[in-house]
Write a protein that holds these residues in place. Structure first.
Motif, PDB file in Angstrom:
ATOM      1  N   PRO A   1       0.830  -1.217   0.000  1.00  0.00           N
ATOM      2  CA  PRO A   1       0.000   0.000   0.000  1.00  0.00           C
ATOM      3  C   PRO A   1       0.859   1.259   0.000  1.00  0.00           C
ATOM      4  CG  PRO A   1      -0.831  -1.588   1.592  1.00  0.00           C
ATOM      5  CD  PRO A   1       0.490  -2.118   1.109  1.00  0.00           C
ATOM      6  N   PRO A   2       0.601   2.205  -0.900  1.00  0.00           N
ATOM      7  CA  PRO A   2       1.401   3.438  -0.945  1.00  0.00           C
ATOM      8  C   PRO A   2       1.410   4.202   0.370  1.00  0.00           C
ATOM      9  CG  PRO A   2       0.034   3.237  -2.917  1.00  0.00           C
ATOM     10  CD  PRO A   2      -0.402   2.146  -1.978  1.00  0.00           C
ATOM     11  N   ALA A   3       0.294   4.164   1.097  1.00  0.00           N
ATOM     12  CA  ALA A   3       0.226   4.896   2.366  1.00  0.00           C
ATOM     13  C   ALA A   3       1.256   4.375   3.353  1.00  0.00           C
ATOM     14  CB  ALA A   3      -1.174   4.788   2.956  1.00  0.00           C
ATOM     15  N   LEU A   4       1.452   3.051   3.392  1.00  0.00           N
ATOM     16  CA  LEU A   4       2.405   2.453   4.329  1.00  0.00           C
ATOM     17  C   LEU A   4       3.837   2.839   3.968  1.00  0.00           C
ATOM     18  CD1 LEU A   4       3.066   0.545   6.665  1.00  0.00           C
ATOM     19  CD2 LEU A   4       3.048  -1.353   5.023  1.00  0.00           C
ATOM     20  N   THR A   5       4.193   2.682   2.695  1.00  0.00           N
ATOM     21  CA  THR A   5       5.545   3.038   2.261  1.00  0.00           C
ATOM     22  C   THR A   5       5.811   4.514   2.470  1.00  0.00           C
ATOM     23  OG1 THR A   5       5.236   1.389   0.517  1.00  0.00           O
ATOM     24  CG2 THR A   5       7.187   2.770   0.379  1.00  0.00           C
ATOM     25  N   ASN A   6       4.807   5.328   2.204  1.00  0.00           N
ATOM     26  CA  ASN A   6       4.954   6.773   2.318  1.00  0.00           C
ATOM     27  C   ASN A   6       5.293   7.197   3.739  1.00  0.00           C
ATOM     28  OD1 ASN A   6       4.408   9.636   1.245  1.00  0.00           O
ATOM     29  ND2 ASN A   6       2.961   9.503   2.944  1.00  0.00           N
ATOM     30  N   ILE A   7       4.559   6.697   4.715  1.00  0.00           N
ATOM     31  CA  ILE A   7       4.759   7.153   6.089  1.00  0.00           C
ATOM     32  C   ILE A   7       6.044   6.602   6.691  1.00  0.00           C
ATOM     33  CG2 ILE A   7       3.495   5.319   7.312  1.00  0.00           C
ATOM     34  CD1 ILE A   7       2.239   7.676   8.983  1.00  0.00           C
ATOM     35  N   VAL A   8       6.464   5.373   6.280  1.00  0.00           N
ATOM     36  CA  VAL A   8       7.688   4.788   6.825  1.00  0.00           C
ATOM     37  C   VAL A   8       8.924   5.515   6.280  1.00  0.00           C
ATOM     38  CG1 VAL A   8       9.143   2.735   6.870  1.00  0.00           C
ATOM     39  CG2 VAL A   8       6.689   2.525   7.273  1.00  0.00           C
ATOM     40  N   LEU A   9       9.030   5.626   4.948  1.00  0.00           N
ATOM     41  CA  LEU A   9      10.209   6.245   4.355  1.00  0.00           C
ATOM     42  C   LEU A   9      10.294   7.741   4.667  1.00  0.00           C
ATOM     43  CD1 LEU A   9      10.336   4.480   0.861  1.00  0.00           C
ATOM     44  CD2 LEU A   9      11.615   3.934   2.935  1.00  0.00           C
ATOM     45  N   ASN A  10       9.158   8.399   4.622  1.00  0.00           N
ATOM     46  CA  ASN A  10       9.178   9.834   4.916  1.00  0.00           C
ATOM     47  C   ASN A  10       9.471  10.101   6.383  1.00  0.00           C
ATOM     48  OD1 ASN A  10       8.786  11.062   2.426  1.00  0.00           O
ATOM     49  ND2 ASN A  10       6.597  10.691   2.470  1.00  0.00           N
ATOM     50  N   GLY A  11       9.068   9.188   7.258  1.00  0.00           N
ATOM     51  CA  GLY A  11       9.402   9.333   8.674  1.00  0.00           C
ATOM     52  C   GLY A  11      10.900   9.362   8.892  1.00  0.00           C
ATOM     53  N   ILE A  12      11.608   8.535   8.120  1.00  0.00           N
ATOM     54  CA  ILE A  12      13.067   8.504   8.227  1.00  0.00           C
ATOM     55  C   ILE A  12      13.671   9.827   7.760  1.00  0.00           C
ATOM     56  CG2 ILE A  12      15.148   7.385   7.351  1.00  0.00           C
ATOM     57  CD1 ILE A  12      13.511   4.792   7.145  1.00  0.00           C
ATOM     58  N   LEU A  13      13.154  10.350   6.626  1.00  0.00           N
ATOM     59  CA  LEU A  13      13.702  11.594   6.086  1.00  0.00           C
ATOM     60  C   LEU A  13      13.358  12.802   6.962  1.00  0.00           C
ATOM     61  CD1 LEU A  13      13.182  11.024   2.279  1.00  0.00           C
ATOM     62  CD2 LEU A  13      15.351  11.342   3.462  1.00  0.00           C
ATOM     63  N   ILE A  14      12.231  12.742   7.645  1.00  0.00           N
ATOM     64  CA  ILE A  14      11.886  13.834   8.559  1.00  0.00           C
ATOM     65  C   ILE A  14      12.899  13.915   9.696  1.00  0.00           C
ATOM     66  CG2 ILE A  14      10.213  14.505  10.330  1.00  0.00           C
ATOM     67  CD1 ILE A  14       8.009  13.811   8.384  1.00  0.00           C
ATOM     68  N   LEU A  15      13.408  12.761  10.118  1.00  0.00           N
ATOM     69  CA  LEU A  15      14.456  12.755  11.143  1.00  0.00           C
ATOM     70  C   LEU A  15      15.699  13.485  10.644  1.00  0.00           C
ATOM     71  CD1 LEU A  15      14.137   9.106  12.528  1.00  0.00           C
ATOM     72  CD2 LEU A  15      13.309  11.229  13.571  1.00  0.00           C
TER      73      LEU A  15
END
Length: 276
Positions: free
Chosen positions: A50-64
């Motif tokens: 699901p795009p929503a799952l990939t989006n929140i996981v990878l973007n969470g890393i970049l937000i750090l």
């Protein structure tokens, strides 16, 4: 608080438009994307993640990563944008746009992407992914947000051709270019600033008129003519595109013969000083 509420609502609107571009134009026509969004599309096409799952996981890393280089305010708004994009991506798609003329879907998706990112950028946020990297490059090197984002997005988009095919990879590059152009135009039209340098014997009167009419301070610089060796004041002023329409008439009303040099500003850093 009023500003926070306004920015938060604007980010929600931008997130909605962003999700519509992906779910209704890009994914139905197997058009990829750049950055993290491109990786979410590849994950969906290849593994049905699901795009929503990939989006929140990878973007969470970049937000750090953003915590180290960007303002806390920008990081907060970026997290807010990622949450809402992920939520909107999970909304069931009712009427996806399928077409044999996939260039139409690429252009429409690019326009919507550019508008959505413009809304989010104007609200002091990002959509994480390549936009965080673009914000960092814009802040420290002055490169336009859309241009920097296009560079980082193509790094993901070009290899995606092995998954979505060469033709769709070219459509992806077209969509990214359109979104970058729309984003740059949007930010230039609404959020950009201009710098004004005025050389006139009446600079003090011009500075007083600008400050009185537009409510901003003006910086006076000491200047010397190279040929004449004459000392004079140079006036430096930074304004929005909206105020620019009033700047020239004010200057000309004081001194019609003033020399005025203007330039588009790509990046402004530092605190708002009372004299600038």
């Amino acid at each position: 608080m009023k500003s926070v509420v306004k920015n938060s609502i604007q980010i929600i609107l931008g997130a909605l438009i962003y999700a519509l571009a992906i779910n209704y134009f890009l994914i139905p026509n197997r058009i990829g994307e750049g950055g993290v969004t491109g990786l979410t599309a590849i994950g969906y096409y290849t593994f049905r993640i699901p795009p929503a799952l990939t989006n929140i996981v990878l973007n969470g890393i970049l937000i750090l990563v953003g915590f180290k280089f960007l303002k806390r305010e920008t990081v907060f708004y970026s997290l807010w944008a990622v949450i809402w994009i992920s939520l909107f991506l999970r909304v069931p798609v009712l009427w996806p746009y399928h077409t044999s003329q996939t260039i139409i879907a690429a252009i429409a998706g690019g326009v919507l992407m550019g508008i959505s990112m413009g809304l989010i950028f104007r609200a002091k946020g990002t959509i994480a992914g390549s936009t965080i990297l673009a914000k960092i490059v814009n802040r420290y090197f002055g490169i336009r947000n859309g241009s920097a984002m296009l560079f980082f997005d193509l790094i993901v988009a070009i290899p995606s051709g092995f998954i979505i095919g060469f033709q769709n990879m070219l459509l992806t590059a077209l969509e990214l270019y359109v979104s970058a152009v729309v984003l740059n135009k949007y930010l230039d039209a609404i959020g950009a600033k201009k710098s004004v340098l005025v050389l006139s014997k009446k600079n003090r009167a011009i500075g007083e008129a600008l400050s009185a009419n537009l409510g901003q301070g003006v910086t006076m610089l000491k200047a010397t003519g190279f040929y004449s060796q004459e000392n004079m004041d140079a006036l430096f002023y930074v304004c929005s595109n909206r105020d620019w329409t009033s700047v020239m008439p004010i200057i000309m009303s004081v001194d019609p013969e003033a020399l005025v040099v203007t330039d588009q500003i790509r990046s402004v850093r530092g605190r708002h000083l009372p004299d600038l």
